[in-house]
Design a protein around this motif. Structure first.
Motif, PDB file in Angstrom:
ATOM      1  N   PRO A 187       0.804  -1.111  -0.261  1.00  0.00           N
ATOM      2  CA  PRO A 187      -0.103   0.013  -0.022  1.00  0.00           C
ATOM      3  C   PRO A 187       0.766   1.141   0.044  1.00  0.00           C
ATOM      4  O   PRO A 187       1.837   1.219   0.498  1.00  0.00           O
ATOM      5  CB  PRO A 187      -0.803   0.118   1.306  1.00  0.00           C
ATOM      6  N   HIS A 189      -0.629   4.108   1.165  1.00  0.00           N
ATOM      7  CA  HIS A 189      -1.445   4.849   2.395  1.00  0.00           C
ATOM      8  C   HIS A 189      -0.665   4.613   3.675  1.00  0.00           C
ATOM      9  O   HIS A 189      -0.056   3.374   4.130  1.00  0.00           O
ATOM     10  CB  HIS A 189      -2.797   4.223   2.401  1.00  0.00           C
ATOM     11  N   ASN A 191       0.197   4.082   7.403  1.00  0.00           N
ATOM     12  CA  ASN A 191      -0.632   3.256   8.490  1.00  0.00           C
ATOM     13  C   ASN A 191       0.323   3.149   9.488  1.00  0.00           C
ATOM     14  O   ASN A 191       1.563   2.494   9.282  1.00  0.00           O
ATOM     15  CB  ASN A 191      -1.152   1.952   7.605  1.00  0.00           C
ATOM     16  N   ASP A 195      -2.225  -1.143  12.777  1.00  0.00           N
ATOM     17  CA  ASP A 195      -2.089  -1.455  11.509  1.00  0.00           C
ATOM     18  C   ASP A 195      -0.553  -2.147  11.551  1.00  0.00           C
ATOM     19  O   ASP A 195       0.251  -1.871  12.214  1.00  0.00           O
ATOM     20  CB  ASP A 195      -2.213  -0.443  10.416  1.00  0.00           C
ATOM     21  N   TYR A 199       4.226   0.434   4.271  1.00  0.00           N
ATOM     22  CA  TYR A 199       3.585   1.326   3.261  1.00  0.00           C
ATOM     23  C   TYR A 199       4.914   2.169   2.490  1.00  0.00           C
ATOM     24  O   TYR A 199       5.974   1.960   2.818  1.00  0.00           O
ATOM     25  CB  TYR A 199       2.767   2.418   3.767  1.00  0.00           C
ATOM     26  N   GLN A 206       5.916   8.277  -2.000  1.00  0.00           N
ATOM     27  CA  GLN A 206       4.467   8.500  -1.794  1.00  0.00           C
ATOM     28  C   GLN A 206       4.114   9.748  -2.154  1.00  0.00           C
ATOM     29  O   GLN A 206       2.925   9.685  -2.874  1.00  0.00           O
ATOM     30  CB  GLN A 206       4.443   7.983  -0.241  1.00  0.00           C
ATOM     31  N   CYS A 222      -9.341   3.244  -8.334  1.00  0.00           N
ATOM     32  CA  CYS A 222      -9.030   2.583  -6.764  1.00  0.00           C
ATOM     33  C   CYS A 222      -7.257   2.352  -6.712  1.00  0.00           C
ATOM     34  O   CYS A 222      -7.049   1.880  -8.104  1.00  0.00           O
ATOM     35  CB  CYS A 222      -9.845   1.986  -6.088  1.00  0.00           C
ATOM     36  N   HIS A 225      -3.944  -3.741  -3.406  1.00  0.00           N
ATOM     37  CA  HIS A 225      -2.692  -4.179  -2.877  1.00  0.00           C
ATOM     38  C   HIS A 225      -3.097  -5.488  -2.263  1.00  0.00           C
ATOM     39  O   HIS A 225      -4.167  -5.782  -2.143  1.00  0.00           O
ATOM     40  CB  HIS A 225      -2.072  -3.085  -1.908  1.00  0.00           C
ATOM     41  N   GLY A 234      -8.809  -0.859   3.958  1.00  0.00           N
ATOM     42  CA  GLY A 234      -8.783   0.295   3.126  1.00  0.00           C
ATOM     43  C   GLY A 234      -8.951   1.503   3.699  1.00  0.00           C
ATOM     44  O   GLY A 234      -9.361   1.897   4.989  1.00  0.00           O
ATOM     45  N   TRP A 235      -8.692   2.508   2.794  1.00  0.00           N
ATOM     46  CA  TRP A 235      -8.832   3.939   3.422  1.00  0.00           C
ATOM     47  C   TRP A 235      -9.426   4.769   2.025  1.00  0.00           C
ATOM     48  O   TRP A 235      -9.237   4.490   1.078  1.00  0.00           O
ATOM     49  CB  TRP A 235      -7.357   4.496   3.372  1.00  0.00           C
ATOM     50  N   GLU A 243      -8.070   3.234  -1.476  1.00  0.00           N
ATOM     51  CA  GLU A 243      -7.039   2.308  -1.699  1.00  0.00           C
ATOM     52  C   GLU A 243      -7.587   1.137  -0.635  1.00  0.00           C
ATOM     53  O   GLU A 243      -7.678   1.376   0.484  1.00  0.00           O
ATOM     54  CB  GLU A 243      -5.934   3.108  -0.777  1.00  0.00           C
ATOM     55  N   THR A 245      -6.206  -2.974   0.509  1.00  0.00           N
ATOM     56  CA  THR A 245      -5.498  -4.237   0.351  1.00  0.00           C
ATOM     57  C   THR A 245      -6.448  -5.759   0.348  1.00  0.00           C
ATOM     58  O   THR A 245      -7.583  -5.297   0.872  1.00  0.00           O
ATOM     59  CB  THR A 245      -4.737  -4.513   1.669  1.00  0.00           C
TER      60      THR A 245
END
Length: 306
Positions: A187, A189, A191, A195, A199, A206, A222, A225, A234-235, A243, A245
């Motif tokens: 990912p 994002h 975290n 979590d 990332y 990023q 989207c 991952h 997700g987020w 986003e 997983t």
């Protein structure tokens, strides 16, 4: 836009969960993305996702058995193609790519893979015939697939060449009237505890990635991952972007993220399984398919224009 997390994502997740539960489903969101309003009215796109098969895990036969079971289901589930989101083999066991391919070829649908942090890139590309990065075009959807993982690291990495390529893919999609779903193992994002903490860090691409995604917000539906082994996690706090997983075919863990009010959302299903995606003008629907049982959790992700 450096991967911060906000409370809006939490509130969205809990409202949608209540709505789906009242409809008789284990879990669900309805996600109506503005980008999907450009989709053809009568031409949905359906595809399937498998991830983190980890063939050779602990030098036991379990992972191979799980992948065989998953392949049988992928062959019959609705979906025109399959994405495998990385960690095909475990711990660099490259001799098992042949086993993976033999099982994969029984599915009878095109399967597109990316490597994970357990997949040595050279052998992955050589044995699976994939040269990273590459893109898949299906109907009105373009899927750029990138390798953002490295051996012996749980973090993600995107270099300048990959970022330029991704920007070009989004530009080409716009010219062709296509929407975009991006696949990469780790990912982007941010975290933190509770979590995983895995990332793409700002110093590793990023910041530039989110700048590209913001520029193409009308195209990108989207990011998908693997890597987390947390089911569908997700987020949604970078504009219109979701986003997520996807679950592992081998094992998933319940980290009690919803109970701890971690930013984002986490479907309440953690058995080994697959994910089915359906994109249409009505929205993006996600269904979690545990191996050997009926669909138990559905996310119809529904996002209103703000």
């Amino acid at each position: 836009m450096g991967g911060h997390s906000g409370t809006a994502s939490n509130k969205l997740g809990r409202r949608a969960f209540v709505r789906s539960t009242s409809g008789g489903l284990a879990a669900g969101y309805v996600l109506q993305l503005p980008a999907l309003q450009a989709a053809p009215a009568d031409e949905p796109v359906e595809f399937l996702v498998a991830s983190d098969t980890h063939l050779g895990y602990r030098d036991q036969a379990t992972a191979e058995k799980q992948w065989r079971a998953a392949a049988r289901e992928l062959a019959t589930l609705p979906g025109d193609l399959v994405l495998h989101l990385g960690d095909v083999v475990d711990g660099g066991r490259v001799q098992l790519y042949a086993t993976y391919k033999e099982i994969r070829d029984s599915i009878g649908k095109p399967v597109y893979e990316i490597p994970g942090n357990h997949d040595p890139l050279d052998e992955f590309e050589k044995q699976l015939g994939r040269k990273l990065p590459y893109a898949v075009e299906h109907k009105w959807l373009r899927i750029p697939l990138l390798n953002n993982s490295r051996l012996k690291s749980h973090d993600g990495f995107l270099d300048d060449e990959q970022l330029v390529w991704l920007d070009q893919q989004c530009r080409q999609a716009a010219k062709a009237g296509q929407l975009v779903v991006i696949a990469m193992h780790v990912p982007a994002h941010k975290n933190l505890h509770p979590d995983r903490g895995w990332y793409v860090k700002p110093a590793n691409g990023q910041t530039q990635l989110y700048e590209i995604l913001e520029k193409h917000a009308d195209r990108v539906v989207c990011l998908l991952h693997g890597h987390f082994h947390n089911g569908v996690r997700g987020w949604h706090d970078h504009g219109p972007l979701y986003e997520m997983t996807c679950p592992s075919v081998l094992y998933n863990l319940d980290r009690k993220l919803e109970e701890q009010q971690a930013p984002g959302f986490n479907l309440p299903e953690f058995r080994p399984g697959l994910t089915a995606f359906r994109l249409s003008r009505e929205g993006l629907q996600i269904r979690y398919k545990p191996l050997g049982v009926d669909f138990s959790a559905k996310k119809s992700l529904d996002r209103k224009k703000s």
